[in-house]
Each structure stands twice: as C-alpha cells, then as structure tokens.
Design a protein around this motif. Sequence first.
Motif, PDB file in Angstrom:
ATOM      1  N   ARG A   1       0.717  -1.320  -0.137  1.00 26.45           N
ATOM      2  CA  ARG A   1      -0.120  -0.084  -0.010  1.00 26.45           C
ATOM      3  C   ARG A   1       1.005   1.223   0.132  1.00 26.45           C
ATOM      4  O   ARG A   1       0.537   2.153  -0.503  1.00 26.45           O
ATOM      5  N   GLY A   2       1.977   1.075   0.661  1.00 29.14           N
ATOM      6  CA  GLY A   2       2.990   2.238   0.794  1.00 29.14           C
ATOM      7  C   GLY A   2       3.389   2.467  -0.536  1.00 29.14           C
ATOM      8  O   GLY A   2       3.594   3.789  -1.002  1.00 29.14           O
ATOM      9  N   LEU A   3       4.012   1.683  -1.471  1.00 31.09           N
ATOM     10  CA  LEU A   3       4.618   1.796  -2.641  1.00 31.09           C
ATOM     11  C   LEU A   3       3.670   2.404  -3.564  1.00 31.09           C
ATOM     12  O   LEU A   3       3.720   3.496  -4.234  1.00 31.09           O
ATOM     13  N   VAL A   4       2.471   1.669  -3.480  1.00 30.27           N
ATOM     14  CA  VAL A   4       1.375   2.401  -4.488  1.00 30.27           C
ATOM     15  C   VAL A   4       0.983   3.719  -4.150  1.00 30.27           C
ATOM     16  O   VAL A   4       0.891   4.446  -5.228  1.00 30.27           O
ATOM     17  N   GLY A   5       0.802   3.959  -2.864  1.00 32.76           N
ATOM     18  CA  GLY A   5       0.473   5.321  -2.505  1.00 32.76           C
ATOM     19  C   GLY A   5       1.511   6.467  -2.886  1.00 32.76           C
ATOM     20  O   GLY A   5       1.184   7.594  -3.292  1.00 32.76           O
ATOM     21  N   ALA A   6       2.851   5.834  -2.950  1.00 32.37           N
ATOM     22  CA  ALA A   6       3.985   6.860  -3.232  1.00 32.37           C
ATOM     23  C   ALA A   6       4.262   6.894  -4.974  1.00 32.37           C
ATOM     24  O   ALA A   6       5.041   7.486  -5.174  1.00 32.37           O
TER      25      ALA A   6
ATOM     26  N   VAL B   1      13.661   6.998  -3.838  1.00 29.06           N
ATOM     27  CA  VAL B   1      13.896   6.347  -2.649  1.00 29.06           C
ATOM     28  C   VAL B   1      12.290   6.178  -2.076  1.00 29.06           C
ATOM     29  O   VAL B   1      11.432   6.903  -2.263  1.00 29.06           O
ATOM     30  N   HIS B   2      12.275   5.113  -1.203  1.00 31.78           N
ATOM     31  CA  HIS B   2      11.066   4.840  -0.588  1.00 31.78           C
ATOM     32  C   HIS B   2      11.459   4.404   0.945  1.00 31.78           C
ATOM     33  O   HIS B   2      11.767   3.164   1.057  1.00 31.78           O
ATOM     34  N   PRO B   3      11.196   5.080   1.901  1.00 27.32           N
ATOM     35  CA  PRO B   3      11.696   5.012   3.384  1.00 27.32           C
ATOM     36  C   PRO B   3      10.673   4.068   4.144  1.00 27.32           C
ATOM     37  O   PRO B   3       9.353   4.054   3.797  1.00 27.32           O
ATOM     38  N   GLY B   4      11.275   3.308   4.950  1.00 36.15           N
ATOM     39  CA  GLY B   4      10.604   2.424   5.768  1.00 36.15           C
ATOM     40  C   GLY B   4       9.231   2.869   6.597  1.00 36.15           C
ATOM     41  O   GLY B   4       8.546   2.043   6.722  1.00 36.15           O
ATOM     42  N   ILE B   5       9.187   4.074   6.880  1.00 36.31           N
ATOM     43  CA  ILE B   5       8.185   4.604   7.565  1.00 36.31           C
ATOM     44  C   ILE B   5       6.709   4.243   6.844  1.00 36.31           C
ATOM     45  O   ILE B   5       5.821   4.053   7.604  1.00 36.31           O
ATOM     46  N   HIS B   6       6.676   4.292   5.652  1.00 35.96           N
ATOM     47  CA  HIS B   6       5.496   4.247   4.907  1.00 35.96           C
ATOM     48  C   HIS B   6       4.883   2.511   5.327  1.00 35.96           C
ATOM     49  O   HIS B   6       3.772   2.518   5.372  1.00 35.96           O
ATOM     50  N   MET B   7       5.713   1.770   5.408  1.00 44.17           N
ATOM     51  CA  MET B   7       5.201   0.380   5.540  1.00 44.17           C
ATOM     52  C   MET B   7       4.328   0.320   7.151  1.00 44.17           C
ATOM     53  O   MET B   7       3.296  -0.133   7.120  1.00 44.17           O
ATOM     54  N   LEU B   8       4.969   1.065   7.969  1.00 41.26           N
ATOM     55  CA  LEU B   8       4.239   1.269   9.370  1.00 41.26           C
ATOM     56  C   LEU B   8       3.021   2.258   9.130  1.00 41.26           C
ATOM     57  O   LEU B   8       2.056   1.856   9.749  1.00 41.26           O
ATOM     58  N   SER B   9       3.332   3.488   8.545  1.00 38.71           N
ATOM     59  CA  SER B   9       2.326   4.410   8.558  1.00 38.71           C
ATOM     60  C   SER B   9       0.849   3.837   7.833  1.00 38.71           C
ATOM     61  O   SER B   9      -0.284   4.179   8.157  1.00 38.71           O
ATOM     62  N   GLU B  10       1.073   3.022   6.816  1.00 36.88           N
ATOM     63  CA  GLU B  10       0.027   2.407   6.081  1.00 36.88           C
ATOM     64  C   GLU B  10      -0.480   1.414   6.994  1.00 36.88           C
ATOM     65  O   GLU B  10      -1.788   1.163   6.565  1.00 36.88           O
ATOM     66  N   GLN B  11       0.041   0.944   7.819  1.00 34.00           N
ATOM     67  CA  GLN B  11      -0.643  -0.326   8.760  1.00 34.00           C
ATOM     68  C   GLN B  11      -1.429   0.478   9.651  1.00 34.00           C
ATOM     69  O   GLN B  11      -2.289  -0.237  10.250  1.00 34.00           O
TER      70      GLN B  11
END
Lengths: 278, 278
Positions: free
Chosen positions: B130-135, B257-267
């Motif tokens: 979801r984070g990847l797609v959102g970015a 680049v795509h930082p790690g926080i997205h994985m958590l914030s999307e969760q």
Amino acid sequence: MSGPQLPQQVTPFQLPCPTGATRLFAVIGYPVAQVQAPALMNRLFVDRRVDAVLVPIEAAPADFPVMIEGLKRIANLDGILVTIPHKFAACDHADHLGEAARLTGSANALRREADGTWAADNFDGVGFVRGLVGAGHNPRGKTVSLVGAGGAGTSIAPALLTHGACLLVLSDVSEKRANQLAARLEAKWPGRVRVASSPAAAESDMLINATPVGLHEDDPLPFDLGAARADAVVADIIMKPAETRLLKAAVARGLRVHPGIHMLSEQIELYRQFFRIP
Amino acid sequence: MSGPQLPQQVTPFQLPCPTGATRLFAVIGYPVAQVQAPALMNRLFVDRRVDAVLVPIEAAPADFPVMIEGLKRIANLDGILVTIPHKFAACDHADHLGEAARLTGSANALRREADGTWAADNFDGVGFVRGLVGAGHNPRGKTVSLVGAGGAGTSIAPALLTHGACLLVLSDVSEKRANQLAARLEAKWPGRVRVASSPAAAESDMLINATPVGLHEDDPLPFDLGAARADAVVADIIMKPAETRLLKAAVARGLRVHPGIHMLSEQIELYRQFFRIP
C-alpha cells in the motif's frame, strides 16, 4: 489538614508521547481503574524530565503469578507498584525483601536490580504515618482504632506503633485475621495492641479505615461513627472516590478527616528513592 | 514520493497522562528503541479521543514466551504489536491466525477476542505494498529484487506477487532460507520467483532492503547499488534511522527512494480496524 475539609483531586495533565526508548513502570491492581499512581508517578517523571511512563495493569488473582513473571522479563521495565489484592502475593516474586516487606509479608513496590534480580519493599505504613504527621495528626502517644487487618492494615499497624501510638485497637471482619496480626505485633510491642469486634470509638484519638469498604458508591460505612469523640480524626485509605461516604459522614459530624491520597502522595518520594529516579 | 527526497520524521507530541482506567497496547521488539509504533498509534488514540496508550516492550528471544503469556493475562491490555525478531514466535501464542499470518507463519499484531482468546495476523506485506502504491511505485508488472527472506521479507514477498509483480528475485545471507521461501511462493506463483546471491540490479525496477542491515550507524550497505538502473526505486524497511545509508546512497545516485516509515504508517489504518478502535 487541621479542620473539616474535603480531599484534594489530582488534576489531569499531559506528558510526552512515549517513544521506543521510553522506560516502563507499572501499577498492578484488581480492580485498577481507581488507582492514582499513574497521575502521581507520571507527574514525577515529567517534572524530573525522566523518559519513563507508568501504566495501570489489571490482573485477577488467578492470573497474577503468570502475569508478574512475564513483566519481570521485560528488559525496559524498571519497577512495579502493587496494590489490592496482590500485595501479599507480590512477595513470592521478589528475590530480596526490605524490612517492612519482611515484617508485613507484603510488598507494594518491586525494582529490578543491576544483576537482574528483583527487590521488594512496602511503603504503605511509613507513607501513611508520614501523611498523618504532615497533616498535623501525629499518632505519638495516641489511642488509634484501626479497622482492617488485610494488606493495608498489616502495613499501617506496625508503622503506627513504631511512631509511638500508645494503644492500637484492631478490628476486622475476620477475627482470626485480626488476632494473627495482633499476635505478631504483640511480640514486638507487648501490651500496646488489642483486638475488638468494632473500633473503640469513645477512647480513640484516631479512627482509621484500612478496608476496601467505600470503593463502591453503594458500600455501607466501614464502621459506625456514632460514638466517636468530637476531637477524633477519621482517616480513610481509599483514594477513589476521594470523598468516601465515611469521610463525608465525619465531616457532617464536624470531625477532622484525613483522606487516602496522602498515603500515596507521601510515598511518591519513597518510591522515587527506591526506584533510584534522579 | 516521486523524486529523490529524504524521509519524513515523526514529530513529538503530548498525550493525556494515563489514569487507572486507561486501556493498554504494546509493541514488542528486541531491540525496541527504534520502533515508531508508539508515536503513530498514540497519535491515533489522541486524534480519536480513545483513552488508551501504546508502550514499547523490550524482550530477548529467550524471554519472549514467558513475557507474552504474562501480557496475555493483563485484563486491560487489548492488543499487541510484534516486531523483529519475534514475528515468527508470536504465531505460537495466538489461538486464531488470519490469512497473511498463516501464509507467512509470522504475525505482527495480536488482539484479545471477546471470549478471551487471541487472534493474530500480519499486516507487513499489505502495508508495504500500500505504501509503494500510494507513493506512485506500483509493483504491478515489475521486476523486483527483494533482499532478506526473514520476518519482513517473508511478509512482503507474497504481497508483491499478489499485487502483480511479474518477477521476484530473492536473496538472503542464508541461501537455505531464501530457497525455502522461494519454494513456498513457487507453489502459488509458479515461474515468478528466482533466488540469487545478490539483487538482479540491472533488471530490477525496484530494489528492496528487507534485512535489519542499516539499523546501526556503522552497518555496511545491505546491497551494492553500482549496477542499479537510473529509473530504479530503492526501498528500505528500516524506520530508524529514517535516512539509512542505503537511502542516502540511492539519493546520491539520483535514484528514487522509498523509506521504511510508509510500511508502518500504511498499517496504522489496518491496525485500527484489526483492534476495532472506533
């Protein structure tokens, strides 16, 4: 508190959001919703800029042993406060006991030592007596009726005698429990302890409720105030509600009252030293 | 994030002091100082006026089983997040597993059900995608190199394939572990998974670090960026430091680049639903 006056309330405040690096403390009770330790201890952490938070933990007696052994494995948990009904059980989970914990067989604070073991002690009695003295109700030379020979009563009784109360009149719904506590106290303070089925109101300078009766709105009074002397001080260990039925009834009769919050607020400094909070 | 840009930081904020009635949530890790869940989940509680607090818990792997069984006995603890290295062990302590937890054999969230049992699921994979797609980095139809077949990699790999990645190139310091994960994925997505000793940089639209390499300042790069395509996206699952050496090196080369926080914030929204937070 020198005249009739109703108890203080703890004012809500904010604290910094915990991060992953925040140290943990807990207060365990059953129930736990009424405990005031989170407000007092977190206030201390904020004032002293310590990155720590104290949280409430509710655990039924049957769950207590597994629960506390689990807590002890949390590497960033530095200390545990224990309240009703777990203070006796808490001793079984400590490696070292302080003097008051040994004397009462109960503990209300556990800390992790540098070597990973756990030390426990009980600050209820000394906290309660410090609160009385601070409010101008020094028990030295006084006759005190103490109702309740459970966790709190067991801690408060020796502290009152240590501080010079000349006669302690103990009562409890379980006469056996009152007799057991009295026997232990008699061994150390002969002739200064008596067991009675109800407080010796007419003789007492001080009448103390150390039972949980009053935690719930529809509880009866823990003892009758009918025969209390006009100069008596009525104290309660219950913190929530701050104004128990007992204290309200005492104020209505013009008696001086001493609310439960003092026992805890006086202990905050003792906890701070015990937990080695800077 | 559409061009080279360094990751966001979580801003500190205040929350109401817990009372005895506050509900508890925890995030368990080892180490735990780097976790961002306290800031994100407590922000959610404040925004939604939920009287709850999430605290960090550090427990070594040897302590995890006793510790988590203890947590499960806490009556006012409603949910647990689990991070490195406990995600696989967490499954052993749940009574019911969601689909992603079953597929990956690992869990990052546990909740108490009304009947007192515990349900677990894993939102890492779907959160990451979801984070990847959102970015703007949709993996559909892309070739993706994924480094790390541990807890995070095991969750992210099936989510990428579910979301249409056409080829997944897996690598891990343990070739055995990479082969085991590949075999499980092959059974469901035949012909779309390959194991390699290092990322297929020249072919990859996306290069993902799913190892803990980068948590510490003096860690080496988890993989070499020398052969990366100019249009490649470099993603990291590490949240702290927000700017890992890998992401800095990618920015320096002009890569997205795509930082790690997205994985958590999307969760967070997925956790909110899972924990039934209003």
